[in-house]
Design an enzyme around this catalytic site. Sequence first.
Site, PDB file in Angstrom:
ATOM      1  N   ASP A 421       0.831  -1.204   0.000  1.00 29.28           N
ATOM      2  CA  ASP A 421       0.000   0.000   0.000  1.00 29.28           C
ATOM      3  C   ASP A 421       0.870   1.260   0.000  1.00 29.28           C
ATOM      4  OD1 ASP A 421      -2.790   1.122   0.401  1.00 29.28           O
ATOM      5  OD2 ASP A 421      -1.790   1.968   2.154  1.00 29.28           O
ATOM      6  N   GLU A 450       1.412  -0.554  -5.154  1.00 27.67           N
ATOM      7  CA  GLU A 450       0.214   0.247  -5.364  1.00 27.67           C
ATOM      8  C   GLU A 450       0.619   1.715  -5.231  1.00 27.67           C
ATOM      9  OE1 GLU A 450      -3.582   2.301  -3.741  1.00 27.67           O
ATOM     10  OE2 GLU A 450      -1.671   1.973  -2.741  1.00 27.67           O
TER      11      GLU A 450
END
Length: 690
Positions: A421, A450
């Site tokens: 993330d 990401e």
Amino acid sequence: MTDAEDVHDKNDGRRCGGKATQPMFASESFLFMFAGFMPATAAHAPTVVIENFYPCIEGGRHPIKRIVGEPLQLWCDIFTDGHVVMSAVLKWRQLGTRRWYESRMTPTDNDRWQGLCQFDSIGRWEYTVEAWADTFRGWKKTFAVRVQAADPDVPIEALEGARLLKEAALRARPGAADAASQLEEVAELLEKLPPQEVMEVLLSEDLQKLMDAYADRSLSTTSEPLKVIVERERARFSAWYEFFPRGAEGRADKHSTFRDCLPRLDDAKAMGFDTIYFPPIHPIGITARKGKNNTLIADENDVGSPWAIGGPAGGHRAVEPALGTIEDFVWLVKEANHRGLEIAMDFAINCSPDHPYVKDHPEWFYQRPDGSIRYAENPPKKYQDIYPLNFHCADWKNLWKELIDVVLFWVDKGVKVFRVDNPHTKPVSFWEELISTVQRKHPEVIFLAEAFTKPKMMQVLGKVGFTQSYTYFTWREDKWSLTDYAKELTQGEMRWFYRGNFWPNTPDIHPYYLQNAPASIFRLRAALAATLSSTWGMYAGYEICENEPLPGKEEYLDSEKFQLRQRDYDAPGNIKGFIARLNSIRRDNPAMHLYDNLVFHGADHDQMMCYSKCTPDFSNRMLCVVSLNGHDMVSGMVHLDLAALGLSSDQPYRVRDLMHGTVYIWQGSHNYVSLHPTGTSLHVFKVEPQ
């Protein structure tokens, strides 16, 4: 790779490889690619210039990426002083081992040489080039000229050739007695045969192979090694499906557990997905917990955001009690593996105010002047339930080690894939350290970045080791931007270090073109994602064309990030059959497994895309024609680059639509296509020469 016996080179102490169990001239299985050992230090000044490698990322600072068994073709410039004949070999080995493999390089033009290698196991490898002035090849070339010119020095030059052969025999003698005898026999022939008969002997390819195997490399030069990361097939070819395990049953009134997830796994497998991505599964904080639709006040039944990690049950090494136990999670990982699936874990370096780190290591966070800890912001967004870690705090070494150990903890529990993330908000050097540390122990582990941020940051994350990366595909809508972007990813320099994973939606991104959109647009965007790249993914709800937005934003109304949602995954109008067929076509056709074989073809209509993917030997040829209009019919001519499809202009060929079962016979470059959103809105053709 074929193992080889070690042969000692008496000329300079180098250990090189060779295997000679039969007379070389009689054997067709001469070991061309062999293993050996590099000298520890150079014994002389460089004699050859070796430069200008391609591919080479930032002068060799970063490794290129390959898949096990995937060939790597490279070139460099090799030259030296004078007019000597050169020879060069490409050498490669796995880091931490002594054994080198090698193959001969071939010259092309203007001192450029090319070589080919491939890697037989995952891990970190290195390759180098060794080049030298080839005395035997140079002598043979000059000798042929002398014989043709009837030079009186031919007999003396023949003796020079005999000397070179005898020296090679000495180099071969310790481990290849038969090869040494062969060379000595030819040396004797050179000393007594007439010049023309000598030339007949010298033209033997087997003799040249033998001399290449035991060449005089005493004055060779070896380039500095370049690095390669070699990964398993799923690093390049995969289909991801994301769902929240707490919503596995699709009930707004019940929090699902890990044990409730099997039907959702089976449904994803039936749709052809192989990687199941879970958002964070750790305990969720209570302090400043978000309510439904990201409201700042949560009631007692609100489940909170999984990205606000840490609570009374623990932090990054624990699981949310409402989901079950770590033992339940390990059970689910094994159940997924039995189905041919892998569970990808979200590695989100966020801490809620209730995370154990806040109490045990407050120095790891950003301290405000009033003594409080700063929460996360991405203006205008605010994350009051999340504290970001300070990667440059005074105790940064222990912080980094702790986070690396967290990843290793879950690897030991069976997780081999991590979706990371927001890696762009943490130091690049941290990711380089984490990925290299984890993959040294577990080279099979895959990391997906990401990072929807500036291009250079996205690229450098790929350079330092991220296996795959999210992309801007989600926001590329028209033909020209899609074409240019796909070319940049798969045909430019990025293809050596960046593998784009195409997603039409995520829990964070509900793009405007999918908002209140018909199923036809969902089908088209899925088809583009699945066929333009070799790896793609979608977030749950896509298969039932979930399309209600939060007004004015690229977000879902009643977002699952903050609440449980009611879903019927078999609701009328779902496109699960379409997704399953799409993934089945990808799986069954090897050309779709490759990443950098994308070729675009012409199409007259500006809302029609035409592109192909073929295996290098053209044993599998795939041609896609996709409409970009989910509302109206589009039609027009497509103009194929026949050479890119391995076809000739006078050769008829069959195009078999694997999505719809129709077959057409085409000939030549120009053919007519008509697409309709409620009928045949795209073709995924398998091209078969007649």
